[in-house]
Design an enzyme around this catalytic site. Structure first.
Site, mmCIF file in Angstrom:
data_model
loop_
_atom_site.group_PDB
_atom_site.id
_atom_site.type_symbol
_atom_site.label_atom_id
_atom_site.label_comp_id
_atom_site.label_asym_id
_atom_site.label_seq_id
_atom_site.Cartn_x
_atom_site.Cartn_y
_atom_site.Cartn_z
ATOM 1 N N ASP A 231 -0.413 -14.523 -24.196
ATOM 2 C CA ASP A 231 -1.384 -13.477 -23.905
ATOM 3 C C ASP A 231 -1.404 -13.238 -22.400
ATOM 4 O OD1 ASP A 231 -3.651 -11.895 -23.545
ATOM 5 O OD2 ASP A 231 -4.784 -12.895 -25.126
ATOM 6 N N HIS A 232 -1.031 -12.027 -21.991
ATOM 7 C CA HIS A 232 -0.962 -11.711 -20.564
ATOM 8 C C HIS A 232 -2.327 -11.696 -19.897
ATOM 9 C CE1 HIS A 232 2.432 -11.102 -18.065
ATOM 10 N NE2 HIS A 232 3.119 -10.394 -18.944
ATOM 11 N N ARG A 233 -3.391 -11.688 -20.672
ATOM 12 C CA ARG A 233 -4.719 -11.757 -20.072
ATOM 13 C C ARG A 233 -4.995 -13.137 -19.499
ATOM 14 N NH1 ARG A 233 -8.316 -9.817 -25.076
ATOM 15 N NH2 ARG A 233 -6.958 -11.395 -26.026
ATOM 16 N N PRO B 203 -2.431 -8.064 -25.145
ATOM 17 C CA PRO B 203 -1.238 -7.633 -24.412
ATOM 18 C C PRO B 203 -0.234 -8.786 -24.363
ATOM 19 C CG PRO B 203 -2.986 -8.188 -22.876
ATOM 20 C CD PRO B 203 -3.556 -8.374 -24.253
#
Length: 461
Positions: A431-433, A258
């Site tokens: 990376d939004h994680r 994401p």
């Protein structure tokens, strides 16, 4: 080949097989031969150059003697365990040593070596013409077993999984085809010949009494012929080796991550002035990439979450203690990301030299496996291609990448006045994680501040 010649080869020639390449790699593309049939070679002499998914390597021959046969051509895909070449012993002295590995010297390829038990070497070789007397009877018995027996399937005498797949994709069983390779090995040419023969046989059994069907087929043939003419000039390039790995990794990144992208326009005028002043004072050259790399290292120290990777198996974010800076590079082999290891431990001069050495190797693409692994953050200078910006794809398992666009003169407001400045475009994907927008934005603005005012980095040194 006559029976006499074949027998002579069996008793005096040894096969150099493609060794285990490690890291789960089972095949490689043969780039070039460094020897020819008839050449005499010594132990550990480099004889072939192959390209795996990780790197291009030269392989040494573990035997001494005369090259009797080369079993693959440049451009062929070869599998671990497949014979690359055959070496015939030269003279009686060499023949006296047959049966021991004492002439192997320092050859330490995986699958070969002076300490390698001979029985193990024989067991590993899955392909090749040699068959011991002890196995002759079981092989003959297996050959007599009807093909319909599923209890004990025969071993396919096929040179590689690629050949088996080609046959399977076209509805053939490769193990039932006659082989023309060494020892009856089924080759790609054998599969293609079988396919061609099958097409001829099918056309020969066509009914000539059905006029309507003939007209229909003739019309289809004309259409197909016209289509073939229009595409006869097309070039098809197999997706293999490094290109295959890059395709799989980038596709996985797009599917799983994401990602979010942020960007900034940055006034690089002072960076260029600082570069010129530094070179004038030291008498040494400093590339803009090496200076920005120094800013990036400082930024990663300040925001360590950016220097992380995602461990999907354990569902963890791994923040790395070392900063191993990857530099995306376009090479003759395709896109590669060689790594400057422990960049955080280097002075500006050391980092400059490492970056320069890495960029210099990009012209050949011949990086070792060590140079292509272990990266924790990637810097992508696509400005060298004359573009302003891009939305980079994250280099898994890393969590971020910084892209540098070209530097171009543009109108810019300085102290309330419109003037012309050297402006570059920064794009940053994360990376939004691993993190939300705050730290990536802080990291990017830190890099921008360093570029616009390099002296602002001094407190971080």
């Amino acid at each position: 080949m006559s029976a006499e010649t074949s027998s002579a080869k069996t008793t005096s020639a040894r096969d150099f097989i493609l060794p285990d390449l490690g890291e789960g790699l089972t095949e490689a593309e043969l780039i070039s031969w460094m020897v020819n049939v008839g050449d005499e070679v010594h132990v550990d002499q480099m004889v072939v150059e192959v390209e795996s998914a990780k790197s291009v390597v030269e392989l040494p021959c573990p035997f001494a003697g005369r090259i009797e046969a080369l079993h693959a051509n440049a451009g062929d895909t070869v599998s671990a365990g497949q014979a690359l070449l055959s070496v015939a012993e030269v003279g009686a002295e060499s023949g006296a040593n047959e049966g021991s590995d004492s002439d192997s010297g320092g050859a330490n390829l995986i699958g070969y070596g002076t300490s390698e038990p001979k029985a193990r070497s024989t067991k590993k070789r899955s392909f090749g013409p040699k068959t011991s007397d002890s196995t002759a009877a079981p092989v003959a018995e297996a050959a007599a077993t009807p093909p319909a027996s599923a209890a004990e399937p025969s071993v396919s005498p096929v040179s590689s999984p690629i050949v088996r797949k080609l046959a399977k994709d076209n509805g053939l069983s490769a193990k039932h085809l006659p082989g023309t390779g060494p020892g009856g090995i089924v080759t790609r040419a054998d599969v293609l010949k079988a396919l061609e023969s099958g097409a001829t046989a099918s056309s020969a059994t066509a009914s000539v009494s059905d006029t309507a069907a003939q007209v229909s087929r003739a019309h289809a043939s004309i259409t197909t012929s016209a289509s073939a003419d229009s595409t006869s000039r097309d070039t098809r390039t197999p997706i293999t080796g490094l290109r295959k790995v890059v395709s799989e990794r980038l596709s996985k990144s797009r599917q799983e991550v994401p990602e979010a992208t942020i960007w900034l326009d940055v006034d690089a005028t002072e960076l260029l002035n600082t570069k010129r002043a530094l070179e004038a004072r030291t008498g040494e050259k400093y590339s803009l990439l090496s200076l920005v790399s120094r800013f990036v290292v400082a930024g990663l120290k300040k925001h360590p979450i950016i220097n992380s990777s995602i461990d999907t198996e354990n569902n963890e974010i791994v923040t790395h203690a070392d900063i191993n800076l990857g530099l995306a590079a376009q090479t003759p082999r395709g896109l590669m990301v060689p790594v400057v290891h422990s960049a955080d431990q280097m002075s500006l001069r050391q980092l400059r030299d490492s970056v320069s050495e890495t960029v210099g190797k990009a012209s050949t693409g011949k990086f070792s496996t060590q140079e292509l692994t272990g990266g924790t953050f990637t810097l992508n200078n696509y400005g060298v291609f004359g573009v302003d910006g891009s939305a980079p794809i994250i280099n898994l398992p890393e969590v971020a990448m910084l892209g540098l666009g070209r530097i171009k003169e543009r109108p810019w407001v300085v102290d309330g006045e419109l003037t012309v400045r050297k402006v570059m475009f920064l794009s940053f994907v994360f990376d939004h994680r691993a993190c939300d927008g705050a730290e990536p934005s802080q990291f990017l603005t830190f890099i921008a501040d360093c570029i616009e005012n390099p002296i602002s980095l001094l407190p971080e040194l």
